[in-house]
Design a protein around this motif. Structure first.
Motif, short mmCIF file in Angstrom:
data_model
loop_
_atom_site.label_atom_id
_atom_site.label_comp_id
_atom_site.label_asym_id
_atom_site.label_seq_id
_atom_site.Cartn_x
_atom_site.Cartn_y
_atom_site.Cartn_z
N ASP A 363 0.85 -1.18 0.00
CA ASP A 363 0.00 0.00 0.00
C ASP A 363 0.90 1.23 0.00
OD1 ASP A 363 -1.75 2.06 0.37
OD2 ASP A 363 -2.79 1.18 2.08
N PRO A 364 0.96 2.01 -1.11
CA PRO A 364 1.87 3.17 -1.15
C PRO A 364 1.60 4.18 -0.05
CG PRO A 364 1.04 2.65 -3.34
CD PRO A 364 0.26 1.81 -2.38
N GLY A 365 0.36 4.26 0.40
CA GLY A 365 0.04 5.22 1.45
C GLY A 365 0.67 4.88 2.79
N LEU A 366 1.12 3.64 2.94
CA LEU A 366 1.71 3.22 4.20
C LEU A 366 3.23 3.30 4.20
CD1 LEU A 366 -0.50 0.11 5.03
CD2 LEU A 366 -0.78 2.48 5.80
N VAL A 367 3.84 3.76 3.07
CA VAL A 367 5.29 3.86 3.00
C VAL A 367 5.75 5.05 3.83
CG1 VAL A 367 7.28 4.17 1.49
CG2 VAL A 367 5.32 2.82 0.71
N PRO A 368 6.62 4.88 4.82
CA PRO A 368 7.07 6.00 5.66
C PRO A 368 7.80 7.07 4.85
CG PRO A 368 7.67 3.87 6.62
CD PRO A 368 7.21 3.60 5.23
N GLU A 369 7.73 8.32 5.31
CA GLU A 369 8.37 9.43 4.62
C GLU A 369 9.88 9.26 4.56
OE1 GLU A 369 7.39 12.14 2.98
OE2 GLU A 369 5.34 11.39 3.07
N ARG A 390 5.57 6.26 -12.50
CA ARG A 390 4.28 5.85 -11.95
C ARG A 390 4.45 4.49 -11.30
NH1 ARG A 390 0.38 4.50 -15.36
NH2 ARG A 390 1.72 4.34 -17.20
N ILE A 391 3.62 4.22 -10.33
CA ILE A 391 3.63 2.91 -9.67
C ILE A 391 2.21 2.42 -9.51
CG2 ILE A 391 3.68 3.95 -7.36
CD1 ILE A 391 5.39 1.50 -6.53
N ARG A 392 2.00 1.17 -9.92
CA ARG A 392 0.70 0.53 -9.76
C ARG A 392 0.91 -0.71 -8.88
NH1 ARG A 392 0.97 0.75 -15.27
NH2 ARG A 392 0.74 -1.51 -15.46
N THR A 393 0.26 -0.72 -7.73
CA THR A 393 0.45 -1.84 -6.81
C THR A 393 -0.72 -1.90 -5.84
OG1 THR A 393 1.98 -2.84 -5.21
CG2 THR A 393 1.74 -0.44 -5.15
#
Length: 414
Positions: A363-369, A390-393
């Motif tokens: 989940d890209p939204g969970l990747v830490p800054e 772009r990334i699709r996952t």
């Protein structure tokens, strides 16, 4: 109508994919798949003729298993997916069924002295082993199959042939299998030698072009120093009257501005290079990875990119490849992850690189800054040279990273 480009066309050596290792492997696999289907069709009359000699329903099961496996390797060779796995499966399945043949026979007299119909698929199995297995294993497999068939022919379940005929039948399998193995190994060696020679040629071309650009820049700076700086110094040395000194000062200012402009425009290497240079560098990077990647190159001929674009695309792509190696595998899922690198030239000056895998995704939204692999190493690096990424996952469906230059070229037509 756009004006013709006045610059002379440069010859850029490119990788000849028609003789690369990947293409040779594809041709060999498809040949085995095609001839496997042909041999399978030819065995149908023999298989049906031996139905009375076998347990009820066994012939149907054997035909379904073997013909299904042959069809599977043909489809895998066309799609270029799972070729080695499917061919290894066929080779092992054939050996198992051949070993179990005496258990299937209930009426040896009904065979009429003929050998098992599996015999006609022996060379399909040995050819599959030659494609899928390392050379020593494929050699051992061919010897085992031919040796067991000779033994089987002497048994009542194998037709009760005399030993001399049984040995001849086994030798036929061995000789033909070894010839196919030798041909495949020779083509592989030749393709490997060609790949290495082309990679070396591209490396020499890259170095020569960089050296040529350096020499051109050196000549330009030498001319500037001679025509501007030295002339200014001589004028200043000989300036005695105020007018001459003022002229020397103006000349010095002009020389300084010329040097500043030259310094700002000094190239770090050749202005543009062929897409084949990027392909070669990515292939070289892949050779150091532990996990295999399937490489596909499309429309690479005639595409030239700026040095800055090549460096950015290469660095971003390698980061995406490393991310796949580090994060795609799932400890709870033992299956082998399929990874692929696709390089596509667009027009004469664009490129799209896709790095994909069918791993666990995220989940890209969970990747830490603080994780810089995506944000800095890929996104900002490409944006800095006018490219895009772009990334699709998603969890459980794998990941596809797309790196494109210039920006938006991946949404246009190839």
């Amino acid at each position: 109508m756009p004006a013709a480009d006045p610059r002379p066309e440069r010859f850029v050596p490119r990788r000849r994919t028609a003789v690369s290792r990947d293409e040779v492997e594809t041709v060999i696999a498809r040949a085995v798949g095609l001839f496997g289907i042909v041999f399978a069709v030819q065995t149908v009359p023999a298989a049906l003729g031996q139905v009375p000699a076998l347990e009820p329903g066994v012939t149907a099961v054997l035909m379904a298993l073997l013909y299904g496996a042959v069809l599977l390797i043909a489809l895998a060779s066309v799609a270029r997916i799972g070729v080695r796995t499917s061919m290894t499966g066929l080779a092992l399945l054939y050996l198992l069924l051949l070993a179990c043949w005496p258990l299937f026979v209930i009426d040896a007299d009904a065979l009429g002295g003929t050998g098992p119909w599996l015999y006609y698929l022996a060379n399909v199995a040995t050819a599959s082993a030659a494609v899928a297995m390392p050379l020593p294993w494929a050699l051992a497999y061919t010897v085992i199959v031919s040796g067991w068939y000779s033994v089987l022919r002497v048994l009542p379940a194998g037709g009760a042939a005399d030993p001399f005929r049984a040995i001849l039948d086994g030798l036929y399998v061995a000789v033909l299998g070894l010839v196919v193995l030798a041909i495949i190994w020779t083509f592989r060696q030749a393709a490997r030698d060609v790949d290495e020679a082309q990679a070396a040629a591209l490396g020499r071309y890259d170095a020569a072009e960089r050296q040529h650009a350096t020499e051109l820049e050196r000549a330009r700076v030498d001319a500037l120093v001679h025509d501007s700086v030295l002339t200014t110094l001589l004028s200043a040395a000989n300036a005695e009257r105020p007018a001459e000194q003022e002229l020397a000062a103006r000349m010095a200012g002009d020389a300084i501005r010329s040097l500043d402009e030259a310094g700002a425009g000094v190239p770090r290497g050749p202005q543009r290079v062929g897409l084949a240079v990027l392909v070669r560098r990515l292939r070289s990077a892949l050779s150091t990875f532990a996990a295999p990647f399937t490489v596909r190159v499309v429309n690479a001929a005639g595409v030239e990119l700026s040095v800055e674009a090549v460096e950015a695309v290469y660095s971003a792509s390698v980061q995406a490849l490393v991310n796949s190696l580090q994060h795609a595998d799932d400890p709870d899922d033992p299956r082998e992850i399929r990874r692929e690198l696709r390089i596509r030239g667009v027009g004469t000056s664009g490129v799209v690189v896709e790095i994909s895998d069918d791993g666990r995704g995220f989940d890209p939204g969970l990747v830490p800054e603080q994780r810089l692999g995506l944000r800095i190493s890929i996104d900002e690096r490409m944006a800095g040279v006018g490219g895009s990424s772009r990334i699709r996952t998603a969890l459980g469906v794998g990941t596809v990273v797309t790196v494109a230059w210039p920006s938006g070229v991946d949404r246009g037509s190839a």
